[in-house]
Design a protein around this motif. Structure first.
Motif, PDB file in Angstrom:
ATOM      1  N   LYS A 187       2.986   1.270 -17.084  1.00  0.00           N
ATOM      2  CA  LYS A 187       2.617  -0.153 -16.899  1.00  0.00           C
ATOM      3  C   LYS A 187       3.528  -0.775 -15.846  1.00  0.00           C
ATOM      4  O   LYS A 187       3.084  -1.492 -14.959  1.00  0.00           O
ATOM      5  N   ALA A 188       4.848  -0.476 -15.967  1.00  0.00           N
ATOM      6  CA  ALA A 188       5.806  -1.034 -15.005  1.00  0.00           C
ATOM      7  C   ALA A 188       5.483  -0.539 -13.602  1.00  0.00           C
ATOM      8  O   ALA A 188       5.589  -1.270 -12.623  1.00  0.00           O
ATOM      9  N   ALA A 189       5.045   0.720 -13.495  1.00  0.00           N
ATOM     10  CA  ALA A 189       4.744   1.296 -12.181  1.00  0.00           C
ATOM     11  C   ALA A 189       3.529   0.624 -11.550  1.00  0.00           C
ATOM     12  O   ALA A 189       3.423   0.546 -10.336  1.00  0.00           O
ATOM     13  N   ASP A 190       2.613   0.100 -12.370  1.00  0.00           N
ATOM     14  CA  ASP A 190       1.417  -0.530 -11.830  1.00  0.00           C
ATOM     15  C   ASP A 190       1.691  -1.953 -11.314  1.00  0.00           C
ATOM     16  O   ASP A 190       0.900  -2.502 -10.553  1.00  0.00           O
ATOM     17  N   ALA A 191       2.823  -2.555 -11.721  1.00  0.00           N
ATOM     18  CA  ALA A 191       3.173  -3.889 -11.225  1.00  0.00           C
ATOM     19  C   ALA A 191       3.766  -3.751  -9.821  1.00  0.00           C
ATOM     20  O   ALA A 191       4.248  -2.685  -9.454  1.00  0.00           O
ATOM     21  N   ALA A 192       3.745  -4.853  -9.058  1.00  0.00           N
ATOM     22  CA  ALA A 192       4.240  -4.778  -7.682  1.00  0.00           C
ATOM     23  C   ALA A 192       5.756  -4.893  -7.644  1.00  0.00           C
ATOM     24  O   ALA A 192       6.303  -5.906  -8.068  1.00  0.00           O
ATOM     25  N   PRO A 193       6.450  -3.886  -7.134  1.00  0.00           N
ATOM     26  CA  PRO A 193       7.894  -4.017  -6.968  1.00  0.00           C
ATOM     27  C   PRO A 193       8.220  -4.915  -5.763  1.00  0.00           C
ATOM     28  O   PRO A 193       7.290  -5.306  -5.040  1.00  0.00           O
TER      29      PRO A 193
ATOM     30  N   GLY B  48       6.821   5.936   0.444  1.00  0.00           N
ATOM     31  CA  GLY B  48       7.636   5.678  -0.748  1.00  0.00           C
ATOM     32  C   GLY B  48       6.776   5.306  -1.948  1.00  0.00           C
ATOM     33  O   GLY B  48       7.266   4.760  -2.944  1.00  0.00           O
ATOM     34  N   GLY B  49       5.496   5.647  -1.859  1.00  0.00           N
ATOM     35  CA  GLY B  49       4.533   5.251  -2.904  1.00  0.00           C
ATOM     36  C   GLY B  49       3.707   4.082  -2.390  1.00  0.00           C
ATOM     37  O   GLY B  49       4.246   3.166  -1.754  1.00  0.00           O
ATOM     38  N   TRP B  50       2.415   4.134  -2.666  1.00  0.00           N
ATOM     39  CA  TRP B  50       1.464   3.099  -2.169  1.00  0.00           C
ATOM     40  C   TRP B  50       1.830   1.739  -2.763  1.00  0.00           C
ATOM     41  O   TRP B  50       1.903   1.584  -3.983  1.00  0.00           O
ATOM     42  N   GLY B  51       2.088   0.757  -1.885  1.00  0.00           N
ATOM     43  CA  GLY B  51       2.391  -0.594  -2.377  1.00  0.00           C
ATOM     44  C   GLY B  51       3.681  -0.674  -3.159  1.00  0.00           C
ATOM     45  O   GLY B  51       3.805  -1.511  -4.069  1.00  0.00           O
ATOM     46  N   ARG B  52       4.660   0.165  -2.847  1.00  0.00           N
ATOM     47  CA  ARG B  52       5.918   0.147  -3.595  1.00  0.00           C
ATOM     48  C   ARG B  52       7.113  -0.271  -2.739  1.00  0.00           C
ATOM     49  O   ARG B  52       8.003  -0.971  -3.196  1.00  0.00           O
TER      50      ARG B  52
END
Ligand code: SF4
Ligand code: FES
Length: 372
Positions: A11-17, A252-256
């Motif tokens: 869930k945390a990974a799906d939020a925008a960092p 670094g990961g899509w949208g991360r």
């Protein structure tokens, strides 16, 4: 790890960092015609470029979001006469500024102006270690000699220099000389960057693909040079995708970690994202950057792990490499949500390796040069 803890992590990974880097593609204009360019085949014309004023607004918004550094790129950023003004606005926003340039089109006076306005770092590309090779690959006569002069200005001004050498079958046998050249130029860092096959590079794949033998030797050359040049030159090097065990976490990961803004203001999760059919991109002139990053359709499409298919979906590395590169998955499998075929766990990996190795054995070295 129990199932609850795993769900919380997902869930945390799906939020925008908070993003760290902004790639500002100031223009697609460029005097060089490198066949390995990752810009799209359909290049944006000058009449559609954002103004310096809009870029200043983009930088201020990026800094407010927590972005730390901006890569001023292109095309060739020096093709813009207002580059000093653009650099100054990024500095004013509090961003660390990295100019990614071929050096061609930059005058000594303009460079001094950039430094006076606070430019922090320069990444200078080289296409080869001698004028004949470099100018043939870059498709621009006199480019190599210009770069040598520009490198001297950078070092004399005390600005840290990174040399960026995009490597492929037609220059990889000169890797030792490339490392020597970076030392002679006074670079602090050398990026030995194997070609990423997007945009023009994808079109030129067969002429660029390195042989497995070249790649094995280059790994050894880099390992030896890193030992010998410790404290003199840092060398960045990663194995090309099709010969690695696992893919790299693209961007670094899509949208991360980072976002790209095109010359006309479209905000992309990566430089090749526009190749993915069905993705909708927002523009900086129409929507606040923070909102685009957080909830824009293109950014949420592949952020986190929720979109993944098998084998990524149940893989312990899914929050390490984020499934690799979406654009590479699309290019080789026809499905942007597939596991990156560079992963040895992908059902497409064997075909990718076989095709790439077959292309590397191709004797045809003719390039389709980048052009507007
Ligand atoms: Fe990465 Fe997916 Fe391969 Fe696992 S299966 S290593 S997550 S690309
Ligand atoms: Fe688009 Fe890798 S280039 S995700």
């Amino acid at each position: 790890m129990n199932a609850e803890a795993l769900t919380a992590i997902e869930k945390a990974a799906d939020a925008a960092p908070i993003p760290m880097a902004l790639l500002a593609e100031l223009t697609h204009r460029c005097p060089l015609k490198c066949p390995y360019c990752s810009n799209p085949l359909d290049l944006i014309r000058r009449s559609s470029e954002l103004s310096a004023e809009t870029w200043a607004d983009v930088f201020a918004q990026a800094a407010a979001m927590g972005v730390l550094h901006v890569h001023l790129s292109g095309g060739e950023p020096a093709a813009r006469r207002d580059l000093p003004e653009i650099v100054e606005s990024a500095v004013t926003a509090g961003l660390y500024t990295n100019l990614i340039t071929s050096g061609v089109g930059l005058t000594e006076a303009t460079f001094a102006d950039l430094v006076a306005r606070g430019l922090d770092h320069v990444q200078l590309s080289i296409q080869g270690t001698d004028a004949t090779t470099a100018d043939r690959i870059g498709g621009y006569k006199g480019g190599f000699d210009t770069k040598m002069r520009v490198a001297a200005w950078i070092v004399a001004a005390g600005v840290p220099l990174t040399v960026n050498a995009v490597m492929h079958r037609q220059n990889l046998d000169r890797l030792s000389e490339t490392i020597d050249l970076a030392v002679r130029l006074g670079a602090r860092r050398l990026e030995v960057a194997h070609t990423q096959y997007h945009g023009w590079a994808y079109r030129n794949r067969a002429a660029l693909m390195p042989t497995p033998g070249q790649v094995a030797r280059s790994g050894e050359i880099v390992a030896e040079a890193r030992r010998r040049l410790e404290g003199v030159l840092a060398i960045d090097y990663v194995t090309p995708d099709h010969l690695a065990k696992y893919p790299k976490p693209c961007m670094g990961g899509w949208g991360r970690v980072g976002l790209n803004v095109t010359p006309s203001g479209k905000v992309l999760p990566c430089h090749a994202a526009e190749t993915i059919p069905g993705l909708v991109f927002d523009t900086v002139t129409e929507r606040p950057l923070a909102e685009i990053w957080r909830e824009g359709a293109a950014f949420t499409a592949f952020r986190g792990t929720g979109w993944m298919q098998e084998p990524c979906a149940s893989c312990p590395r899914k929050a390490v490499d984020w499934g690799g590169c979406r654009c590479q998955a699309l290019a080789w499998t026809g499905d942007a949500a597939a596991t990156d075929p560079a992963c040895t766990l992908s059902p497409h990996n064997a075909r990718m390796r076989a095709e790439a190795t077959g292309e590397a054995a191709d004797a045809d070295e003719a390039f389709a040069y980048r052009e507007m």
